[in-house]
Each structure stands twice: as C-alpha cells, then as structure tokens.
Design an enzyme around this catalytic site. Structure first.
Site, PDB file in Angstrom:
ATOM      1  N   ASP A 250     -23.677 -68.077  75.328  1.00 36.70           N
ATOM      2  CA  ASP A 250     -24.840 -68.143  74.687  1.00 36.70           C
ATOM      3  C   ASP A 250     -25.347 -69.256  73.765  1.00 36.70           C
ATOM      4  O   ASP A 250     -26.561 -69.578  73.048  1.00 36.70           O
ATOM      5  CB  ASP A 250     -25.040 -66.918  73.247  1.00 36.70           C
TER       6      ASP A 250
ATOM      7  N   ARG B 248     -29.800 -54.499  77.739  1.00 39.03           N
ATOM      8  CA  ARG B 248     -28.288 -54.034  78.137  1.00 39.03           C
ATOM      9  C   ARG B 248     -27.531 -53.103  76.580  1.00 39.03           C
ATOM     10  O   ARG B 248     -25.966 -52.969  76.855  1.00 39.03           O
ATOM     11  CB  ARG B 248     -27.603 -55.030  79.105  1.00 39.03           C
TER      12      ARG B 248
ATOM     13  N   CYS C  22     -29.964 -58.157  85.357  1.00 40.33           N
ATOM     14  CA  CYS C  22     -30.590 -59.236  84.362  1.00 40.33           C
ATOM     15  C   CYS C  22     -31.406 -60.182  84.682  1.00 40.33           C
ATOM     16  O   CYS C  22     -30.646 -61.044  85.354  1.00 40.33           O
ATOM     17  CB  CYS C  22     -29.807 -58.428  82.558  1.00 40.33           C
TER      18      CYS C  22
ATOM     19  N   ARG D 273     -35.965 -60.890  70.305  1.00 44.76           N
ATOM     20  CA  ARG D 273     -35.197 -60.218  70.843  1.00 44.76           C
ATOM     21  C   ARG D 273     -33.604 -60.485  69.881  1.00 44.76           C
ATOM     22  O   ARG D 273     -33.075 -59.714  69.992  1.00 44.76           O
ATOM     23  CB  ARG D 273     -34.222 -60.094  71.975  1.00 44.76           C
TER      24      ARG D 273
ATOM     25  N   ARG E 204     -23.884 -58.807  85.693  1.00 46.53           N
ATOM     26  CA  ARG E 204     -23.728 -57.755  84.583  1.00 46.53           C
ATOM     27  C   ARG E 204     -23.236 -56.625  84.824  1.00 46.53           C
ATOM     28  O   ARG E 204     -23.923 -55.503  84.281  1.00 46.53           O
ATOM     29  CB  ARG E 204     -25.014 -58.496  83.748  1.00 46.53           C
TER      30      ARG E 204
ATOM     31  N   LYS F 194     -26.449 -60.542  65.233  1.00 44.80           N
ATOM     32  CA  LYS F 194     -27.522 -59.909  66.189  1.00 44.80           C
ATOM     33  C   LYS F 194     -25.961 -58.974  67.150  1.00 44.80           C
ATOM     34  O   LYS F 194     -26.281 -57.801  67.287  1.00 44.80           O
ATOM     35  CB  LYS F 194     -28.258 -60.553  67.400  1.00 44.80           C
ATOM     36  N   ASN F 195     -25.562 -59.100  67.670  1.00 47.79           N
ATOM     37  CA  ASN F 195     -24.543 -59.015  68.313  1.00 47.79           C
ATOM     38  C   ASN F 195     -23.052 -57.688  67.891  1.00 47.79           C
ATOM     39  O   ASN F 195     -21.988 -57.847  68.486  1.00 47.79           O
ATOM     40  CB  ASN F 195     -23.536 -59.970  69.486  1.00 47.79           C
TER      41      ASN F 195
HETATM   42  C1  UD1 Z   1     -21.827 -60.005  75.446  1.00 46.31           C
HETATM   43  C2  UD1 Z   1     -23.058 -60.365  74.110  1.00 46.31           C
HETATM   44  C3  UD1 Z   1     -24.018 -61.522  74.523  1.00 46.31           C
HETATM   45  C4  UD1 Z   1     -22.687 -62.487  75.127  1.00 46.31           C
HETATM   46  C5  UD1 Z   1     -22.056 -62.312  76.343  1.00 46.31           C
HETATM   47  C6  UD1 Z   1     -20.190 -62.977  76.840  1.00 46.31           C
HETATM   48  C7  UD1 Z   1     -23.585 -58.342  72.714  1.00 46.31           C
HETATM   49  C8  UD1 Z   1     -24.476 -57.303  72.317  1.00 46.31           C
HETATM   50  N1  UD1 Z   1     -23.788 -59.724  74.092  1.00 46.31           N
HETATM   51  O1  UD1 Z   1     -21.932 -59.947  76.523  1.00 46.31           O
HETATM   52  O2  UD1 Z   1     -24.901 -62.543  74.282  1.00 46.31           O
HETATM   53  O3  UD1 Z   1     -23.566 -63.593  76.021  1.00 46.31           O
HETATM   54  O4  UD1 Z   1     -20.880 -61.189  76.187  1.00 46.31           O
HETATM   55  O5  UD1 Z   1     -19.888 -63.801  75.348  1.00 46.31           O
HETATM   56  O6  UD1 Z   1     -22.149 -58.913  72.445  1.00 46.31           O
HETATM   57  N2  UD1 Z   1     -18.068 -58.337  83.951  1.00 46.31           N
HETATM   58  C9  UD1 Z   1     -17.786 -57.432  84.480  1.00 46.31           C
HETATM   59  N3  UD1 Z   1     -17.275 -55.627  84.042  1.00 46.31           N
HETATM   60  C10 UD1 Z   1     -18.115 -55.754  83.081  1.00 46.31           C
HETATM   61  C11 UD1 Z   1     -18.236 -56.451  82.134  1.00 46.31           C
HETATM   62  C12 UD1 Z   1     -18.616 -57.560  82.311  1.00 46.31           C
HETATM   63  O7  UD1 Z   1     -17.135 -57.152  85.348  1.00 46.31           O
HETATM   64  O8  UD1 Z   1     -18.030 -54.178  83.483  1.00 46.31           O
HETATM   65  C13 UD1 Z   1     -18.553 -59.564  83.584  1.00 46.31           C
HETATM   66  C14 UD1 Z   1     -20.054 -60.128  83.244  1.00 46.31           C
HETATM   67  O9  UD1 Z   1     -21.038 -59.969  84.569  1.00 46.31           O
HETATM   68  C15 UD1 Z   1     -19.793 -61.745  83.153  1.00 46.31           C
HETATM   69  C16 UD1 Z   1     -18.398 -61.253  82.324  1.00 46.31           C
HETATM   70  O10 UD1 Z   1     -17.296 -59.634  82.606  1.00 46.31           O
HETATM   71  O11 UD1 Z   1     -19.905 -62.068  83.687  1.00 46.31           O
HETATM   72  C17 UD1 Z   1     -18.371 -61.120  80.188  1.00 46.31           C
HETATM   73  O12 UD1 Z   1     -19.407 -60.336  80.346  1.00 46.31           O
HETATM   74  P1  UD1 Z   1     -19.730 -59.530  78.712  1.00 46.31           P
HETATM   75  O13 UD1 Z   1     -18.737 -59.836  78.041  1.00 46.31           O
HETATM   76  O14 UD1 Z   1     -19.433 -57.847  79.373  1.00 46.31           O
HETATM   77  O15 UD1 Z   1     -20.563 -59.441  78.609  1.00 46.31           O
HETATM   78  P2  UD1 Z   1     -21.356 -58.479  77.309  1.00 46.31           P
HETATM   79  O16 UD1 Z   1     -20.649 -57.511  76.820  1.00 46.31           O
HETATM   80  O17 UD1 Z   1     -22.571 -57.956  78.181  1.00 46.31           O
END
Ligand code: UD1
Length: 421
Positions: A304, A92, A116, A397, A121, A22-23
């Site tokens: 995850d 998201r 969420c 999902r 996030r 999925k990701n």
């Molecule tokens: C992706 C995955 C999700 C997985 C996560 C961490 C997808 C679609 N989803 O989510 O399944 O759980 O990686 O492996 O690929 N953060 C900030 N600012 C930002 C972006 C992130 O502070 O602009 C923080 C987040 O709050 C979190 C950390 O960085 O604490 C990692 O998040 P991130 O890697 O961005 O997660 P996703 O990409 O949303």
C-alpha cells in the site's frame, strides 16, 4: 466529480496528526456483528469505505450514531443476512462481513467481490477455511451463500498470508465450538488491533502478530469499547511526501514501530528521521538517493506504499528497482507518472525507475486508492504549472481530506468540482 489541483514546489513543513487506520476500522466495525448490544469504537476515520461498510451493516439492521471522535454501533437486532452486489462492488473489504454474520446469525449471503483494478484478488482462502469449519458454502448467481448451525473449530493452513482472510476466520472462530488453529496467517498490525478488540469482547485469542493464531471459541461475546490504531499507510504517505519536497514535518499520534521498513528505506535515501513513542519527525535531504524496494506481507515493505515510494524514486539520483510481489497488476500509476515525465520501465512484476531531476505538471487520472496518493505526491513536486488529479473518489476511499492536510503543511493544493461533460 471532484479533482485535486496542485501547484508544486513548496516544501512541507509543520506538524500533523495521523488519523485512525482504515484497514483496522473496517474489520473492527464488522466485528460488532458478533455481539448484540452497544459498541463504542473510537478514532474511526471519516472515509468513503467506512460509509460503505456502515451502509451495508445498516441494511442488516445495525444502528450507527456519530459520537465524539467515534462511532456508536448497536448490533442487537440483525434482521437480514445479505450484502448485495451494488454495495459490495465498491469495496472488496465487504467480504469481512461473511465470518461474523455466519458465526452470529448462522447464515450469510454476500456478493462475490469480483476483480479490481490491482488484480484478481480472490476470496478462495476465506471460503476454504469456513468450509473446513463446517459451513455449507455454495456460489450462485455471483453470490456466496453460507450456512452453519454452529461453526466448529479446526486447523487451517493459509496458502498465502491473507489479511482480510485471517481477520474473517479469526472473527468466525471466536464463536465456534472448540479450538481453531490458524497457520501461516497475516501478521499486520491491523490483525492485532482486531484481536485486541475481540479480546475486549470476551474472545480467547492468542498468537496474533505471529504466524500461528489460536482461538478457543465461546458461546457469547459482549459489546466492546475500542480505539482504532493509527493509520500506518497515511503516516507513511506523509513521510514520503516530506522527503520528496525536502520538507520538515513531525507526524504525531502514530506508531513508529509499525513503519520500521519504511523508516530504514527513507534513511537510506538520505532523510533524517527521529522517532519517539508516538511521533515521527522527518527531514528531507537535499539530494534523494535511489534505493530498491520489494513489497512483502508485514513486516516487509507494504504494497500500500509501493506507488507513493515509486513517486519518490522518480526524482531520486540514479536507478532503482521496485518489485511488487503481493498483487499482480499494481503498476497502474506508472503510465500516469510517465505523463509527468517519469522514466519507468516495467518488466512483469518489476519496475525500473530512472530518477530525474524533476517531474512536470500534467493532468492525470487516479486508477486506485494508493495510485491516487502517488499522483498527489508527484504533483507536490511537479514543475511548470498545475497538476490536476482526476477521479479522486478513489483517494476519498482511504484518505481523509488529504488535500486539507497537505495544505495545512504549506502545500498549494485544493479540491475543485469538475462539471460533467
Ligand atoms: C488487505 C488490505 C489492502 C492491502 C492488502 C495487502 C484491507 C481492507 N485491505 O487486502 O489494503 O493492500 O491487504 O497488504 O485490509 N489471496 C488469494 N486468495 C484469497 C485471499 C487473498 O489468493 O482468498 C491473495 C491476493 O490475491 C493477494 C494476496 O493473497 O495476492 C494478499 O491479499 P490479501 O492479504 O488477502 O489482501 P486483502 O486482505 O484483500
């Protein structure tokens, strides 16, 4: 609304193929926005999140057709640049449309994803990087408005290695003017999958899978033929379920090299694991030993799989410490596991799990995607009746027919309609 019903106590046995990730499929589909013409993407899982991104992109003018084991994506005619709130709020990852839309169309209006269940996030790092590339970004009425005639290559340091942030900026940079250097990027296999797809479209990308990615922008990209990598989280969920039930399962069409840390942890709890090029054979032990885990960005233990691993530790011998360092508030499954008799104490980002001989069947409620999987796993071993897992739209999902896959391995598990009260 559906629920999943499980009669626990049967060991999983047999062979199962992992589905597409999925990701990885989500950014791959978003990347089609970068080039007009017809793309073919194979090994796309049939999931609600995939339908969501298709729905939003169809509204932008992209045409989708199902083809054998894949998706035909025609992104020739982009007539709109807005991803509205009612669609983005359910997923998201819709933020992944921002980079490619801006790079191809020069404009994007995307609803802010908001909070969420598993934490705040934010997307500040995505926006900061695009602003550094020359985009004019404003936040208004809950929407991100972004404009740029042509993005400009620059150096970006990510304060946190964000997965979708790295993907978003990598896509944006493929069509930017000049060289973009991204530092402290995420190294997840899904990043490399996207980089491979972008390279097949003519992008110049190096360093994916390491801390620094460089992208030399090009004016145009061409459509892609791409096969999505196998889902390491689905594979890991099958592995943990096999160990919990004392089963014997061979998972095929997967990539053992993406699951190094989980393989090590499961061996430490007593499982027997054999890997070959594209398969993992797992045999559960008689007694499950306790082991501590700490979630970390790849190649560390995946957040995850934290909830599913915690379900395993609930029936292990002794105590274990589960530390969540990626997301705040990712212990929503704990109160539901406790309803099944689990002994878990939370202290901030740490959960102390005191293993018990068994879990007890109970009605439980899924709170997010991976928490749902954890409850299904707990149901597979629960004693004394049936476990009903409610609100499984979360599960749908990210898992394709999980109950059918487990039933195929011998579990007593099925889906039922719940009539509205
Ligand atoms: C992706 C995955 C999700 C997985 C996560 C961490 C997808 C679609 N989803 O989510 O399944 O759980 O990686 O492996 O690929 N953060 C900030 N600012 C930002 C972006 C992130 O502070 O602009 C923080 C987040 O709050 C979190 C950390 O960085 O604490 C990692 O998040 P991130 O890697 O961005 O997660 P996703 O990409 O949303």
């Amino acid at each position: 609304m559906d629920k999943i019903v499980i009669e626990g106590g049967r060991p999983l046995k047999g062979q199962i193929a992992a589905g597409g990730a999925k990701n990885a499929a989500l950014p791959d589909i978003a990347a089609c926005l970068l080039a007009g013409g017809v793309h073919h993407i194979y090994n796309v899982p049939r999931l609600r999140d995939i339908e969501t991104i298709k729905g939003i992109m169809a509204r932008l003018g992209v045409v989708f057709k199902d083809i054998e084991n894949g998706l035909y994506v025609n992104a020739s005619d982009i007539k709109c640049h807005e991803a509205p709130y009612d669609m983005v709020k359910t997923m998201r990852a819709s933020i992944l449309l921002l980079g490619p839309l801006l790079a191809r169309h020069g404009r994007a209006r995307i609803s802010l994803p908001g909070g969420c269940a598993i934490g705040a996030r934010p997307v500040n790092l995505h926006l900061k990087a695009l602003a550094a590339m020359g985009a004019d970004i404003t936040l208004e009425h809950g929407y991100i408005n972004a404009r740029a005639d042509r993005l400009k290559g620059t150096r970006v340091f990510f304060d946190i290695p964000t997965v979708t942030g790295t993907e978003n900026i990598m896509m944006a940079a493929t069509r930017a003017e000049g060289l973009t250097v991204l530092k402290n990027v995420a190294k997840e296999p899904e990043i490399t999958d996207l980089a491979n797809m972008l390279r097949s479209m003519g992008a110049h990308i190096e360093g994916d899978g390491t801390d620094v990615i460089t992208i030399e922008g090009v004016k145009d990209l061409s459509p892609s033929e791409h096969t999505v990598i196998p889902d390491r989280i689905e594979t890991g969920t099958f592995m943990i379920a096999t160990v919990m039930t004392g089963g014997d399962v061979k998972i095929t069409d997967c990539r053992p090299e993406h699951l190094g840390v989980l393989i090590e942890k499961l061996e430490s709890v007593g499982a027997e694991i054999k890997t070959s090029d594209r398969a993992i054979h797992v045999k559960g032990p008689k007694t499950i030993e306790s082991v501590d885990i700490r979630t970390l960005p790849y190649p560390g233990f995946p957040t995850d799989l934290q909830a599913q691993f915690m379900a395993l530790m609930c029936i292990a011998k002794g105590w274990s410490m589960v530390r969540e360092t990626v997301f705040e508030n990712r212990f929503m499954h704990v109160s539901e596991l406790r309803r099944m008799g689990a002994d878990i104490e939370i202290n901030g980002a740490q959960a102390l799990v005191r293993g018990r001989k068994n879990l007890i069947a109970a009605p439980v409620m899924a709170t997010d995607l991976r928490a749902s999987a954890c409850l299904v796993l707990a149901g597979l071993v629960a004693e004394g009746g049936v476990t009903d897992v409610h609100r499984i739209y979360h599960l749908d999902r990210g898992y394709e027919s999980l109950e059918k896959k487990f039933a195929g391995l011998g579990a007593s598990i099925w889906r039922e309609k719940v009539s509205p009260q």
